[in-house]
Design an enzyme around this catalytic site. Structure first.
Site, PDB file in Angstrom:
ATOM      1  CB  SER A   1      -0.882  -0.005   1.247  1.00 56.46           C
ATOM      2  OG  SER A   1      -1.282   1.315   1.564  1.00 56.46           O
TER       3      SER A   1
ATOM      4  CE  LYS B   1      -4.102  -3.110   3.505  1.00 60.28           C
ATOM      5  NZ  LYS B   1      -5.145  -4.112   3.735  1.00 60.28           N
TER       6      LYS B   1
END
Ligand code: ARG
Length: 429
Positions: free
Chosen positions: A279, A285
């Site tokens: 991300s 992430k």
């Protein structure tokens, strides 16, 4: 002089030309090698029919080979000035061979020329797709063999249902991909008929050796009736795209399952970090974008299929509408191939959390086993069902492996028949 084969003098509107040629110059680049191969076969056929002399055949074939060589080297490149690849080939032959070059199109129309080049391209594409599908199925079958007895919950409606196994899950995709291989083989039968020699769709007043040309190009058969051949354009492509869609729909199901299995709350499966993306704002992430695009890929193929299906709503014989089947055919097959190619490495990269999967097989998953056991003991099944339904809250967890092993009918989790799926996978089609 313009490069247009149909130029009879007189002006042609430049915008009309651009509008009708569209992106053929880009798409036909991919057909060129096939077009050249088919043109060589056509020329040899004209020689056998006594329409070209042996010298003319030799000159044309050697120049066509030279163009093919240039094409492979990236030195025969179509531009937006070319109406299409067929024109570019003839213009190049005439530039080199003069009047002999002008004989190449004897007894041929661009209608059967584009058809045969497309069929040859599609045959290769379907073979590449089949190989990718087979590789994916092999990987899933290997996974099924390794994890045949690794329990996981089986779901219906995304609700826990009965104990299942990774092997059962993986084998379901291996078998599904065998079905898709049958779809591909079915489409390939349609693609494998040679339309060359039907000319504009009505044959031509020459004794063309259609069988010989078809054999030289490795076709299984000749497409007989010219009108049937011309109007099969689009119908055959729809079947090829339908087979591609079959593959994509399975990939979409695989992707959906992986999306769910990798969800944080479930955590059954982890993708290799190499198969995740990040991300731009959330530092922690690792996202399964690849799985999501694998799911979306099916929509691309489905859209291509719908496009071709709507284009073939035509009366008999050739219509220029059919040109527009080319782009979606290539787009759809390219898309399915790219997705299928990803399956083996993606599947090989998965790690399964056995504990979490076993823990998710809660007591109610054994309710069906219990009801069937009671039925075996003589309680009429509907009575057994009601009895167990009344005891759900007090059910105890069973042994998942015993539950799997007890289901011994062919194909059931205790009798996966992986060798049978493997045999089907490797069977010659
Ligand atoms: N680009 C054309 C197509 O794909 C080639 C055939 C043109 N034939 C014709 N009669 N205008 O259909």
């Amino acid at each position: 002089m313009s490069g247009r084969l149909w130029d009879k003098g007189g002006a042609a509107d430049a915008e009309m030309l651009r509008y009708t040629a569209r992106d053929d110059w880009q798409l036909d680049q991919r057909l060129l090698a096939h077009d050249l191969r088919a043109t060589v076969a056509h020329v040899r056929g004209l020689g056998r029919a006594g329409i070209l002399t042996a010298d003319e055949v030799a000159l044309l074939v050697s120049e066509l080979d030279a163009i093919a060589e240039r094409e492979r080297a990236g030195a025969f490149v179509l531009t937006d000035a070319d109406e299409d690849g067929h024109t570019a080939i003839e213009v190049a032959l005439v530039a080199k061979l003069g009047d002999v070059g002008k004989k190449v199109h004897t007894g041929r129309s661009r209608n059967d020329q584009v058809l045969v080049a497309t069929r040859l391209w599609e045959r290769d594409a379907l073979d590449v797709l089949a190989e990718a599908v087979r590789a994916g199925a092999r990987t899933l079958l290997d996974l099924a063999r390794r994890e045949a007895w690794t329990p996981m919950p089986g779901y219906t409606h995304l609700q826990r249902a009965v104990p299942s196994s990774i092997g059962f899950w993986a084998a379901s995709f291996a078998e599904g991909l065998c079905d898709a291989l049958d779809s591909i083989a079915g489409a390939r039968v349609l693609v494998d008929r040679c339309p060359l020699g039907t000319a504009a769709g009505y044959g031509v007043n020459l004794p063309l050796d259609r069988e010989g040309v078809a054999a030289e190009l490795g076709f299984a058969a000749v497409a007989l009736n010219g009108m049937a051949a011309q109007t099969s354009r689009g119908l055959v492509e729809a079947q090829a795209l339908s087979a591609a869609w079959h593959v994509s729909a399975l990939a979409r199901r695989l992707a959906w399952d992986l999306s769910i299995f990798t969800m944080t709350e479930l955590g059954f499966v982890k993708l290799d970090p190499a198969f995740t993306t990040g991300s731009s704002i959330m530092p922690q992430k690792r996202n399964p974008d690849v799985v999501e695009l694998m799911r979306a890929s099916c929509s691309v193929v489905q859209g291509a299929l719908a496009e071709v299906q709507s284009l073939v709503a035509l009366p008999s014989a050739y219509h220029r509408d059919l040109q527009l089947t080319k782009a979606p055919t290539m787009r759809g097959l390219d898309e399915a191939i790219a997705t299928a190619r990803l399956i083996p490495r993606l599947v090989a990269s998965l790690t399964f959390d056995r504990e979490r999967m076993a823990a998710a097989i809660s007591a109610e998953c054994y309710a069906t086993d219990k009801a069937v056991d009671l039925a075996v003991a003589g309680v009429p099944f509907r009575e057994a069902y009601k009895q167990v339904a009344g005891e759900i809250a007090s059910l105890e967890r069973g042994d998942p492996r015993a539950s799997l092993a007890a289901r011994t009918s062919v194909g059931a989790p205790g009798n996966l028949q992986l060798d049978a799926i493997g045999a089907r996978l490797e069977a010659k089609r």
